[in-house]
Design an enzyme around this catalytic site. Structure first.
Site: not given
Ligand code: HEM
Ligand code: MTE
Length: 467
Positions: A40, A65, A139, A186, A322
């Site tokens: 990946h 993607h 939170r 938090c 807090y």
């Molecule tokens: C990049 C495939 C799941 C995050 C890519 C690329 C491919 C790919 C082919 C390169 C695309 C390009 O540059 O043209 C897949 C496939 C997946 C999968 C087949 C599942 C089976 C995920 C998941 C994430 C993820 C679950 C989650 C958070 C990323 C990121 C990049 C990337 C951040 C960019 C990397 C970079 O630009 O350095 N993926 N991916 N991918 N993928 Fe996935």
């Molecule tokens: N405001 C309401 N009305 N109710 C909540 O439970 N949680 C507080 C604050 N404001 C809370 C709230 C706490 S403890 C935190 S750390 C932040 O919201 C979290 O904000 P987030 O959920 O957007 O990250």
């Protein structure tokens, strides 16, 4: 043409580790991507976040993607389809006060389901300078209210002789729109490290109870001025009430000093936008307070009422929570009135990559993390050690430049360092310095407190090195 194998979501979920093979779904199709994980381009650990479940929520975060060649790669791994009843949305019980809570992103690590408390995993947290809304840490103390933007009103109590305001969303839009990037943390971030020393009362947060967004809204000082409030010579506090309430009708509440609220340079917002979108429900739709540089607890969500009072909010969360205490204070002797409520937070930093217990390649290691300080204090340096703190190297600061005295948002940082030859393991440590030269304490034990707040000791990660 033979008909496809049919699988349930339950079956797909059971394939989420290398031992059981790694399956994912897209639409109604099921894929076994075990062989692709190490190939990946975004790295194996990111792909693994989707193991056993749908790809859509992750791919929605990364538009790379959204290209035909990515679909073609995936297509090679198809093993079957989801059963039709498993593609329908599930039904919910209505007696549950949390039944109406919004649907959450599956990448979030859930610390408590009811109320909902969750943090993004470290490998996603510092992937973006601006945290995408769906993975911003959440939170909540209570169920999420479902508010109608048409009938929503914000009550601003005026001073004697002034005028009270009852503001609709449209009324709020009439105030000058102010935009700022602010990191919210938090007070309980990194609590799990305190728990390891001695038990504390609170949710088990790791390093992810912190996130950054670009917020837009009306400045609180403009709204207070419209109601006729001025800075007075005596101490006063701006009290906020949320529209979320417990079964007894008690709402979430908190307060900040009037001096901060009235200072245009402090940029306190009544925010109605988060990263260019209306606030998501979990983050306070339609209006929340954003208090730059101040602990998350004061950023009241689902804001219903604002008033100016001679004393701090009488809310439980202002007076009985807090607050910080000595390690010697336990639940038998704690006197909450003796300590000030937490407002500005101390300097903080943490390592997000590599993760504790991970195995890294010999040769060179890349270390990444975040650093932030409260009160608008800028991060001037992050020091990183590979040997538990004997020797140090200075990390490179990424992310946007910070304004002096108004450094509301974090810096991301990274360090590429050679792995000393022959090392079988590394004790990686980070510590940040802010522009008041405040530093983080080296260990947790001397700052341990019964509520597990203000946990900002040097962050330590232990990794193994492949020979
Ligand atoms: C990049 C495939 C799941 C995050 C890519 C690329 C491919 C790919 C082919 C390169 C695309 C390009 O540059 O043209 C897949 C496939 C997946 C999968 C087949 C599942 C089976 C995920 C998941 C994430 C993820 C679950 C989650 C958070 C990323 C990121 C990049 C990337 C951040 C960019 C990397 C970079 O630009 O350095 N993926 N991916 N991918 N993928 Fe996935
Ligand atoms: N405001 C309401 N009305 N109710 C909540 O439970 N949680 C507080 C604050 N404001 C809370 C709230 C706490 S403890 C935190 S750390 C932040 O919201 C979290 O904000 P987030 O959920 O957007 O990250």
């Amino acid at each position: 043409e033979k008909s496809p194998h049919i699988y349930t979501r339950e079956e797909v979920r059971s394939h989420s580790s290398p031992e059981t093979r790694i399956w994912v779904t897209l639409g109604c199709e099921v894929f076994d991507v075990t062989e692709f994980v190490d190939l990946h381009p975004g790295g194996p650990s990111k792909l693994m976040l989707a193991a056993g479940g749908p790809l859509e929520p992750f791919w929605a975060l990364y538009a790379v993607h959204d290209q035909p060649h990515v679909r073609e790669i995936l297509a090679q791994y198809k093993v079957g389809e989801l059963s039709p009843e498993d593609t329908a949305p599930s039904t919910v019980k209505t007696s549950d006060p949390y039944a109406d809570d919004p649907v959450r992103h599956p990448a979030l690590k859930v610390n408590s389901q009811r109320p909902f408390n969750a943090e993004p995993p470290p490998e996603l947290l510092t992937e973006n300078y601006i945290t995408p809304n769906p993975i911003f840490f959440t939170r909540n103390h209570l169920p999420v209210p479902n508010l109608d933007p048409e009938t929503y009103r914000l009550h601003v109590v005026g001073p004697p002789g002034g005028q009270s305001l009852c503001l609709s969303l449209d009324d709020l839009y009439q105030f000058p729109k102010h935009e700022i990037t602010v990191t919210l943390q938090c007070a309980g971030n990194r609590r799990s490290e305190m728990t390891r020393i001695k038990e504390v009362k609170g949710l088990e947060w790791n390093t992810g109870a912190i996130s950054t967004a670009h917020w837009a809204g009306a400045r609180l000082c403009d709204v207070l001025a419209k109601a006729g409030h001025q800075l007075c010579g005596t101490e006063a506090h701006v009290c906020f009430e949320g529209l979320d309430s417990d079964p007894t009708g008690t709402a979430y509440g908190a307060s900040i000093p009037l001096a901060r609220a009235m200072d245009p340079e402090a940029e306190v917002l009544l925010a109605y936008e988060m990263n260019g979108q209306p606030l998501p429900r979990d983050h306070g739709f339609p209006v929340r307070v954003v208090v730059p540089g101040v602990v998350g607890a004061r950023h009241v969500k689902w804001l219903g009422k604002v008033s100016v009072e001679p004393e701090e909010s009488y809310s439980h969360w202002q007076r009985r929570d807090y607050k910080g205490f000595s390690p010697s204070v336990d639940w038998d002797i704690v006197d909450f009135d003796s300590a000030p409520s937490i407002q500005e937070l101390p300097v903080q930093s943490a390592i997000t990559e590599p993760k504790d217990g991970e195995t890294v390649q010999s040769g060179e290691v890349t270390i990444k993390g975040y650093a932030w300080s409260g009160g608008g204090r800028a991060v001037v340096r992050v020091d990183v050690s590979l040997d538990g703190g004997l020797t140090w190297q200075v990390a490179e600061l990424d992310g946007e430049e910070q304004r002096p005295r108004k450094a509301w948002a974090w810096r991301l940082w990274q360090l590429q360092a050679p792995v000393p030859a022959g090392k079988k393991e590394l004790n990686i440590v980070c510590k940040a310095v802010d522009d008041s030269y405040n530093v983080q304490p080296d260990t947790v034990a001397p700052i341990w407190n019964l509520r597990g707040v203000l946990s900002n000791a040097w962050h330590r990660v232990h990794v193994h090195v492949t020979p």
